[in-house]
Scaffold this motif. Structure first.
Motif, PDB file in Angstrom:
ATOM      1  N   GLU A 274     -47.316   3.378   0.804  1.00  0.00           N
ATOM      2  CA  GLU A 274     -47.555   2.578   2.648  1.00  0.00           C
ATOM      3  C   GLU A 274     -49.362   2.350   2.468  1.00  0.00           C
ATOM      4  N   GLU A 296     -48.661  -2.309   2.010  1.00  0.00           N
ATOM      5  CA  GLU A 296     -47.973  -3.012   2.754  1.00  0.00           C
ATOM      6  C   GLU A 296     -49.511  -2.595   4.032  1.00  0.00           C
ATOM      7  N   VAL A 297     -50.032  -2.186   3.326  1.00  0.00           N
ATOM      8  CA  VAL A 297     -51.624  -2.036   4.587  1.00  0.00           C
ATOM      9  C   VAL A 297     -52.371  -2.410   3.019  1.00  0.00           C
ATOM     10  N   ARG A 327     -40.053 -10.978   8.353  1.00  0.00           N
ATOM     11  CA  ARG A 327     -41.161 -10.132   8.627  1.00  0.00           C
ATOM     12  C   ARG A 327     -41.125  -9.362  10.115  1.00  0.00           C
ATOM     13  N   LYS A 343     -34.527  -2.986   9.230  1.00  0.00           N
ATOM     14  CA  LYS A 343     -36.213  -3.642   9.395  1.00  0.00           C
ATOM     15  C   LYS A 343     -36.555  -4.300   8.220  1.00  0.00           C
ATOM     16  N   SER A 346     -39.736  -6.117   6.815  1.00  0.00           N
ATOM     17  CA  SER A 346     -41.182  -5.296   7.604  1.00  0.00           C
ATOM     18  C   SER A 346     -41.486  -4.866   6.948  1.00  0.00           C
ATOM     19  N   GLN A 347     -41.020  -3.397   5.543  1.00  0.00           N
ATOM     20  CA  GLN A 347     -41.661  -3.025   5.163  1.00  0.00           C
ATOM     21  C   GLN A 347     -42.514  -3.649   4.229  1.00  0.00           C
ATOM     22  N   SER A 349     -44.862  -6.156   4.401  1.00  0.00           N
ATOM     23  CA  SER A 349     -46.035  -6.333   4.267  1.00  0.00           C
ATOM     24  C   SER A 349     -46.569  -6.080   5.413  1.00  0.00           C
ATOM     25  N   SER A 350     -47.806  -5.446   5.802  1.00  0.00           N
ATOM     26  CA  SER A 350     -48.340  -5.131   7.084  1.00  0.00           C
ATOM     27  C   SER A 350     -49.450  -5.754   7.649  1.00  0.00           C
ATOM     28  N   HIS A 373     -50.585 -10.477   6.394  1.00  0.00           N
ATOM     29  CA  HIS A 373     -49.366 -10.701   7.206  1.00  0.00           C
ATOM     30  C   HIS A 373     -50.508 -10.919   8.301  1.00  0.00           C
ATOM     31  N   ASP A 374     -51.464  -9.658   8.680  1.00  0.00           N
ATOM     32  CA  ASP A 374     -52.163  -9.810   9.321  1.00  0.00           C
ATOM     33  C   ASP A 374     -53.760  -8.909   8.875  1.00  0.00           C
TER      34      ASP A 374
END
Length: 392
Positions: A274, A296-297, A327, A343, A346-347, A349-350, A373-374
């Motif tokens: 994660e 993902e993070v 996403r 989902k 969406s898992q 990339s966060s 992504h963010d």
């Protein structure tokens, strides 16, 4: 005191320059006093590293550094999928899924081995993440986390709302979390989403009644989005012939906690579950000239004081065939009498970096953030002289 780690070392060694250790974790465990330094030789180290209860001083930090001019990668992944061979079929990690499932896609494969988790994976508490180990087009590129096997197997590559599906086998009625059909705001008409394949990706079988329970399904089919300026996937479709990184969701490549005055420099931290990196503690923790190939993070920042991230690279590995709508478009659907959340992807990339509201004195400067992504930067943050490119 200086300690050394090398790919030619041994776990039996004492960590001296003439008798280096083999793993980064064994070297970390040697660090006891302010000023202690771990010097790491070039290579890929497939391990999960934890730095805990290391207490340097402001004038004498504890250091973890890669040798200048050499590439040091901390790879938080499962070694079974990291080392592969196609010379002998018995050593292949993947088999065609059609051998056990007539509904599989012709280019779908399933892992020979089951992934062992400590908890029941059917409850959704565990999962997997993935990336191309050697990159696509010399870039860091992630595998998409398909939420359902039906999406992974779909021949459709387009996604959008539709009110009158040509069939109900390949379209799913969109619900809210209470199982009530959602409607288009302007027409109050129920709508559907199609099953769709987003590109090379993976899916974990969580069905205890299925013979492939605990195994990974993978499909590396080519994409056909044909968007000017963006590259479709056109690479290898047999996962046995390329390097892949598969990580457990509940693991970090690097976990730093309960430590202070610690400097990490001249290393790359790749993959992970994660989070690629989870850091808590301080003061005086600093990342300098570190490359983060994010999961993902990328870096999850818990409660910290005086954390510094300088001269670093963050690469989210977003595939060019993976779009913002992929996403964002999560939805609920009904299977039997139960409501499930799809989902979509969406898992995958966060956030390249996710801070916490109670951070104090977080400094981020002279870093590059790309293909993500963010960025989530709450709390007390000094963010300056950074480059942001190709971000959702």
């Amino acid at each position: 005191m200086n300690y050394y780690v090398s790919k030619s070392g041994s776990i039996e060694n004492d960590g001296s320059i003439d008798a280096p250790l083999l793993t980064i974790q064994s070297g970390i465990d040697k660090l006891k006093d302010p000023g202690d330094t771990l010097i790491i030789g070039g290579g890929n180290y497939a391990e999960y590293v934890e730095i805990k209860d290391k207490h340097g001083k402001k004038s004498q930090p504890i250091n973890v550094i890669g040798i200048e001019g050499e590439t040091v990668n901390i790879d938080g992944l499962l070694e079974d999928f990291w080392e592969f061979s196609v010379e002998s079929p018995a050593e292949e990690k993947w088999v065609p899924a059609l051998t056990t499932d007539i509904e599989a896609h012709p280019e779908e494969y399933v892992s020979r081995e089951k992934i062992i988790f400590t908890e029941d994976i059917s409850l959704g508490k565990n999962g997997i993440k993935g990336a191309f180990l050697d990159g696509v087009g010399n870039k860091y590129t992630r595998l998409i986390n398909h939420s359902t096997i039906r999406d992974l197997r779909s021949v459709n590559e387009k996604f959008g709302k539709i009110t009158d599906p040509p069939d109900t086998d390949n379209y799913i009625k969109v619900l809210d979390k209470d199982g009530v059909p959602k409607t288009l705001e302007d027409t109050h008409t129920e709508y559907y989403y199609p099953l769709f394949f987003m590109g090379p990706g993976i899916w974990l079988n969580r069905d205890p009644g299925n013979e492939n329970y605990g195994k990974i399904h993978i499909r590396l089919s080519h994409t056909h989005n044909n968007v000017p300026g963006l590259t479709d996937y056109s690479g290898e479709t047999d996962p046995n012939k390329i390097g892949l990184a598969i990580s457990k969701k509940n693991t970090n490549s690097l976990f730093v906690h309960s430590s202070e005055y610690l400097v990490l420099s001249n290393i790359s931290i790749r993959f992970g579950g994660e989070n690629s990196v989870d850091v808590k503690g301080g003061p005086g923790i600093r990342f300098d000239q570190v490359r983060f190939c994010c999961s993902e993070v990328g870096v999850s920042v818990g409660t910290t004081k005086g954390l510094e991230i300088k001269n670093c690279e963050f690469d989210g590995g977003l595939p060019q065939w993976f779009f913002r709508s992929d996403r964002k478009s999560e939805y609920y659907y009904k299977k039997g009498t139960s409501v499930f959340e799809n989902k979509v992807g969406s898992q995958t990339s966060s956030a390249l970096l996710a801070g916490a509201n109670n951070n104090t004195g977080l400094v981020i400067q002279n870093c590059e953030f790309r293909n993500g992504h963010d960025l989530k930067l709450p709390g007390d943050v000094d963010f300056h002289h950074n480059l942001i490119t190709n971000m959702n």
